[in-house]
Write a protein that holds these residues in place. Structure first.
Motif, mmCIF file in Angstrom:
data_model
loop_
_atom_site.group_PDB
_atom_site.id
_atom_site.type_symbol
_atom_site.label_atom_id
_atom_site.label_comp_id
_atom_site.label_asym_id
_atom_site.label_seq_id
_atom_site.Cartn_x
_atom_site.Cartn_y
_atom_site.Cartn_z
ATOM 1 N N PHE A 9 11.607 9.263 -8.329
ATOM 2 C CA PHE A 9 10.684 9.031 -7.212
ATOM 3 C C PHE A 9 9.265 8.788 -7.706
ATOM 4 N N LEU A 10 8.802 9.607 -8.671
ATOM 5 C CA LEU A 10 7.448 9.436 -9.201
ATOM 6 C C LEU A 10 7.309 8.110 -9.930
ATOM 7 N N GLY A 11 8.363 7.739 -10.661
ATOM 8 C CA GLY A 11 8.318 6.452 -11.362
ATOM 9 C C GLY A 11 8.278 5.297 -10.391
ATOM 10 N N PHE A 12 9.076 5.406 -9.325
ATOM 11 C CA PHE A 12 9.088 4.345 -8.317
ATOM 12 C C PHE A 12 7.735 4.257 -7.616
ATOM 13 N N SER A 13 7.127 5.416 -7.314
ATOM 14 C CA SER A 13 5.816 5.436 -6.673
ATOM 15 C C SER A 13 4.771 4.811 -7.587
ATOM 16 N N ALA A 14 4.836 5.124 -8.879
ATOM 17 C CA ALA A 14 3.881 4.544 -9.823
ATOM 18 C C ALA A 14 4.037 3.038 -9.905
ATOM 19 N N MET A 15 5.299 2.583 -9.836
ATOM 20 C CA MET A 15 5.544 1.142 -9.873
ATOM 21 C C MET A 15 4.927 0.474 -8.654
ATOM 22 N N LEU A 16 5.062 1.126 -7.464
ATOM 23 C CA LEU A 16 4.479 0.564 -6.252
ATOM 24 C C LEU A 16 2.959 0.497 -6.366
ATOM 25 N N GLN A 17 2.376 1.554 -6.938
ATOM 26 C CA GLN A 17 0.929 1.583 -7.040
ATOM 27 C C GLN A 17 0.416 0.529 -8.009
ATOM 28 N N ALA A 18 1.263 0.077 -8.926
ATOM 29 C CA ALA A 18 0.837 -0.900 -9.927
ATOM 30 C C ALA A 18 0.898 -2.321 -9.408
ATOM 31 N N GLN A 19 1.470 -2.516 -8.235
ATOM 32 C CA GLN A 19 1.626 -3.872 -7.728
ATOM 33 C C GLN A 19 0.313 -4.384 -7.149
ATOM 34 N N ASN A 20 0.214 -5.733 -7.070
ATOM 35 C CA ASN A 20 -0.969 -6.363 -6.494
ATOM 36 C C ASN A 20 -0.991 -6.157 -4.982
ATOM 37 N N THR A 21 -2.186 -5.970 -4.432
ATOM 38 C CA THR A 21 -2.356 -5.808 -2.993
ATOM 39 C C THR A 21 -3.384 -6.813 -2.486
ATOM 40 N N LEU A 22 -3.316 -7.081 -1.178
ATOM 41 C CA LEU A 22 -4.255 -7.988 -0.537
ATOM 42 C C LEU A 22 -4.565 -7.470 0.854
ATOM 43 N N SER A 23 -5.818 -7.526 1.250
ATOM 44 C CA SER A 23 -6.214 -7.132 2.593
ATOM 45 C C SER A 23 -7.394 -7.977 3.027
ATOM 46 N N GLY A 24 -7.701 -7.921 4.317
ATOM 47 C CA GLY A 24 -8.814 -8.704 4.819
ATOM 48 C C GLY A 24 -8.968 -8.546 6.312
ATOM 49 N N ILE A 25 -9.948 -9.251 6.850
ATOM 50 C CA ILE A 25 -10.234 -9.236 8.283
ATOM 51 C C ILE A 25 -10.311 -10.661 8.780
ATOM 52 N N VAL A 26 -9.684 -10.925 9.929
ATOM 53 C CA VAL A 26 -9.716 -12.242 10.551
ATOM 54 C C VAL A 26 -10.614 -12.165 11.784
ATOM 55 N N THR A 27 -11.604 -13.058 11.837
ATOM 56 C CA THR A 27 -12.541 -13.078 12.962
ATOM 57 C C THR A 27 -12.685 -14.499 13.484
ATOM 58 N N ASP A 28 -13.318 -14.628 14.654
ATOM 59 C CA ASP A 28 -13.671 -15.950 15.165
ATOM 60 C C ASP A 28 -15.077 -16.302 14.688
ATOM 61 N N ILE A 29 -15.592 -17.462 15.118
ATOM 62 C CA ILE A 29 -16.889 -17.924 14.624
ATOM 63 C C ILE A 29 -18.031 -17.050 15.134
ATOM 64 N N LYS A 30 -17.767 -16.203 16.147
ATOM 65 C CA LYS A 30 -18.772 -15.274 16.659
ATOM 66 C C LYS A 30 -18.660 -13.913 15.983
ATOM 67 N N ASN A 31 -17.850 -13.855 14.924
ATOM 68 C CA ASN A 31 -17.647 -12.636 14.133
ATOM 69 C C ASN A 31 -16.938 -11.540 14.923
ATOM 70 N N GLN A 32 -16.164 -11.947 15.940
ATOM 71 C CA GLN A 32 -15.367 -10.997 16.706
ATOM 72 C C GLN A 32 -13.966 -10.902 16.087
ATOM 73 N N PRO A 33 -13.466 -9.688 15.849
ATOM 74 C CA PRO A 33 -12.134 -9.553 15.243
ATOM 75 C C PRO A 33 -11.047 -10.115 16.158
#
Length: 743
Positions: A9-33
């Motif tokens: 389990f710890l090895g699998f968790s470490a493998m997950l933590q080593a993976q690439n991640t991506l996040s962000g926010i999508v808004t309109d031109i008025k900066n409204q989410p």
């Protein structure tokens, strides 16, 4: 054991933590989410939606480049590419409101660009858009796309026609695999059901560079439905009822996904009685029943993505009797097919894989298609029984990008066997082997795109001798090899901010099919004795396309023109001999040409934001250059068509959202440019109405469509109807009610 489980389990968790991640926010031109924005990584078959704060996130992403598509109704689609992913990545996106339809990612072309970036003009339609038109079958829906028609036998059997070319000249792809189902014949349809299909892409022109033989006239590329977003479960039920055929179409689907695994399954059943023509009579034995099942399982991690899909399709089709007695005789509403009838079983298994490297990737698609086709004349013993088994492979290596140049190198192949076990043989037992190799490159700068490619193919066909020489049903053994080189060249540029120009020239090829090489007997679909020609050469064509598009917030205009020259076009010609009351036709070859195009506009006046007017006109002319007798028209060329639609959009208080009402007038003109074996056809106009939207009744939410097709009950015969020679009209008025529940 306990220590082992904890360590795992710890090895699998470490493998997950080593993976690439991506996040962000999508808004309109008025900066409204923006909430509910779909964010999709097509190569990983992985998607998510933004929350109420406009936030989204992915884990377990591969190294190298990643393409993401951001879509939402009412906003312009954005296609983003992240190069050299880090352990943690942030991508914020601003979407702009737009009036017109979303700019879809095109999967059927080499580099998976959104349409505005694509060198080639590709028609994209979602199944939801086609179903809103109330058509009874998948091919009927496709025939509403400008440049696409159908050769039909009643309501149950339809073969696609793209700019005047059909049969083996149009290639069909589903689940990333080419469909092989004896498509040389007009006696059965695609073997596909629209349930479980997300969208369709239509390439109107030679696509042999990417798809090899049989893509000479174009490609229909069906995209399967997407898996559920990560860590969600979805269930869906839809029901459609048809007044004319007393028909029913039911579909139930389930799907769920985690961050790694994905699963879906969908079953549907379609049943119809004989269709009714405008005077109230029913056309005997046009009834049919269809069972369809689709399932898929996928897995993706930082190194690869893999999806295994399976589709089973069973068709029980009645074959209308010959002559006028097929209409108005033995009136019944039974859904049990009579004789003659067909039984078609189709199995499609596909494995689609993407392997990610640091700066490149490898796509490997494997497919297996088993088509089992039987025909029954007057008993449950099949007089004709053919089994076609096809194994396909397709590997494309996306080389590391050099500057602004993307390039692909690929190989494709097919191994196919046809075996007969019935009393009659339509084509002999045979083995076909294909092999092709190709390369293509894409160079993009500012608003310009240049794309070029080159390909070589070989097809080997070997048949087994059958029957007694000199008699009907005799097939001599042949061993033929066909080679072809093909190339394509395309350029796209923005002449102004809202004006796009595309120019393409491409060659294509098609090796003769087994019927053309070996036929020796009465072809029941054409009521003539056909004699094959083992000396036929490969069809080779060159097509030039031009596309001009203008688009702003309230007005959209397009014009498409093409010229298609085909060397060694294969067709049948009468010999003057009659055998068993059937004229004898030989397969011969001549050069041919087809030309025409489509033109249309979409007007959305301001401030009438709820009103849309769409119109389009399509035309194609096909001629052959017969040796010594001048020019003659090609058979099965669709008549000119003018389509006009007024659409309104609205909401009604708190119980109807995304409401729409449409009025469509489809005008088909006289077809007087016919070959020597066809009759001219009169024009006609059909009025179609539609209404629907998303209904909210308390906690119950569902989509509803109500369509009336041919509401004036017009009596007409389409030029490409195979019942035309018997004087049997097409379907009369048909009211279609459809509901769709997300459970």
């Amino acid at each position: 054991m306990k220590k082992f489980i904890i360590a795992l389990f710890l090895g699998f968790s470490a493998m997950l933590q080593a993976q690439n991640t991506l996040s962000g926010i999508v808004t309109d031109i008025k900066n409204q989410p923006l909430k509910g924005i779909s964010v999709y990584a097509s190569e990983l078959h992985k998607g998510t939606t933004t929350d109420e704060n406009g936030k989204y996130s992915f884990i377990n992403l591969p190294n190298g480049n990643l393409k993401l598509t951001f879509t939402f109704v009412g906003f312009g689609t954005q296609n983003k590419t992240i190069t050299a992913l880090l352990k943690q990545n942030i991508l914020d996106v601003i979407l702009e409101e737009t009036i017109f339809q979303m700019d879809e990612v095109i999967v059927s072309t080499a580099f998976n660009k959104i349409q505005s970036q694509n060198v080639m003009k590709v028609e994209h339609q979602t199944m939801k858009e086609l179903q809103r038109k109330g058509t009874a079958t998948l091919i009927e829906g496709l025939a509403t796309i400008p440049g696409v028609s159908q050769v039909s036998t009643g309501t149950s059997i339809g073969k696609p026609v793209i700019r005047g070319l059909s049969g083996n000249r149009v290639l069909v792809y589903s689940q990333g695999v080419r469909m092989e189902n004896q498509q040389f014949g007009d006696e059965h349809g695609l073997g596909l059901n629209d349930s479980g299909i997300e969208s369709v892409e239509v390439i109107k022109g030679p696509a042999s560079l990417l798809y090899g033989s049989d893509a000479l006239g174009g490609v229909l590329y069906f995209n399967p439905e997407k898996f559920a977003d990560a860590n969600t479960f979805k269930a869906n039920f839809s029901q459609k009822l048809f007044s004319n055929t007393l028909g029913s179409n039911s579909s139930l689907g389930l799907k769920t996904s985690t961050d790694y695994w994905k699963f879906l399954a969908r079953g549907s059943y379609n049943t119809h009685s004989d269709y009714r023509i405008a005077n109230g009579d029913r056309v005997t034995n046009t009834r049919y029943n269809e069972t369809d099942f689709k399932t898929g399982i996928g897995y993706s991690n930082a190194k690869f993505s893999s999806v295994l899909r399976y589709n089973y399709n069973k068709l029980d089709l009645g074959i209308p009797g010959d002559g006028p007695e097929a209409s108005g005789a033995e009136q019944a509403t039974s859904k049990q097919t009579g004789f003659p009838r067909q039984g078609v079983f189709n199995h499609l298994l596909s494995l689609n894989n993407v392997f990610f490297f640091q700066k490149s990737k490898l796509d490997v698609d494997l497919g297996y298609v088993a088509n089992d086709r039987s025909e029954f004349e007057d008993s449950d013993v099949a007089i004709l029984h053919m089994k076609l088994k096809t194994f396909n492979y397709d590997a494309k290596y996306h080389l590391p990008t050099i500057g602004k140049v993307e390039s692909i190198f690929g190989i494709q192949g097919m191994h196919q066997t046809n075996t007969n076990s019935g009393e009659e043989y339509l084509i002999p037992d045979a083995t076909t082997n294909d092999f092709g190799v190709f390369g293509t490159a894409n160079y993009e700068w500012k608003t310009n795109v240049f794309q070029a490619g080159l390909r070589f193919d070989n097809r080997q066909i070997t048949t087994i001798e059958h029957g007694i020489a000199g008699s009907e049903g005799y097939f001599k053994a042949i061993d033929k090899s066909f080679d072809s080189f093909n190339a394509s060249l395309g350029y796209k540029t923005n002449l102004a901010d809202d004006l796009t120009l595309r120019l393409n020239i491409a060659s294509g090829f098609r090796a003769p099919n087994l019927a053309e090489l070996t036929s020796n007997g009465v072809h029941e679909g054409t009521n003539r004795y056909e004699v094959g020609n083992s000396d036929l050469k490969t069809e080779q064509n060159v097509q030039t396309d031009v596309n001009l598009e203008y688009k702003n917030s309230h007005f959209e205009f397009f014009v498409n023109g093409f010229y298609n020259h085909i060397n060694n076009y294969i067709y049948t010609s009468p010999t003057g001999v009659v055998l068993d009351n059937n004229e004898v036709f030989d397969y011969i070859q001549d050069n041919a040409k087809l030309y025409g195009g489509e033109i249309g506009l979409h007007f959305h006046p301001h401030p009438l934001d709820w009103l849309h007017y769409e119109t389009s006109f399509e035309t194609v002319t096909g001629k052959k250059q017969s040796r010594g007798v001048g020019s003659d028209f090609l058979p099965l060329i669709p008549a000119n068509n003018w389509n006009n639609t007024i659409r309104t959009e609205f909401n009604i208080k708190n119980w109807l959202e995304d409401g729409f009402a449409t009025m469509n007038l489809s005008t088909t003109f006289n077809q007087n440019n016919v070959s020597g074996f066809e009759t001219k056809s009169n024009g006609y106009s059909l009025l179609n109405l539609g209404f629907g939207g998303k209904v909210k009744l308390g906690k119950m939410i569902f989509d509803v469509n109500l369509n009336g097709n041919n509401v004036l009950d017009k009596r007409y015969i389409a030029h490409l109807s195979r019942l035309k020679t018997d004087g049997i009209p097409n379907i009369g008025r048909n009211v279609v009610l459809g509901v769709n529940f997300n459970l």
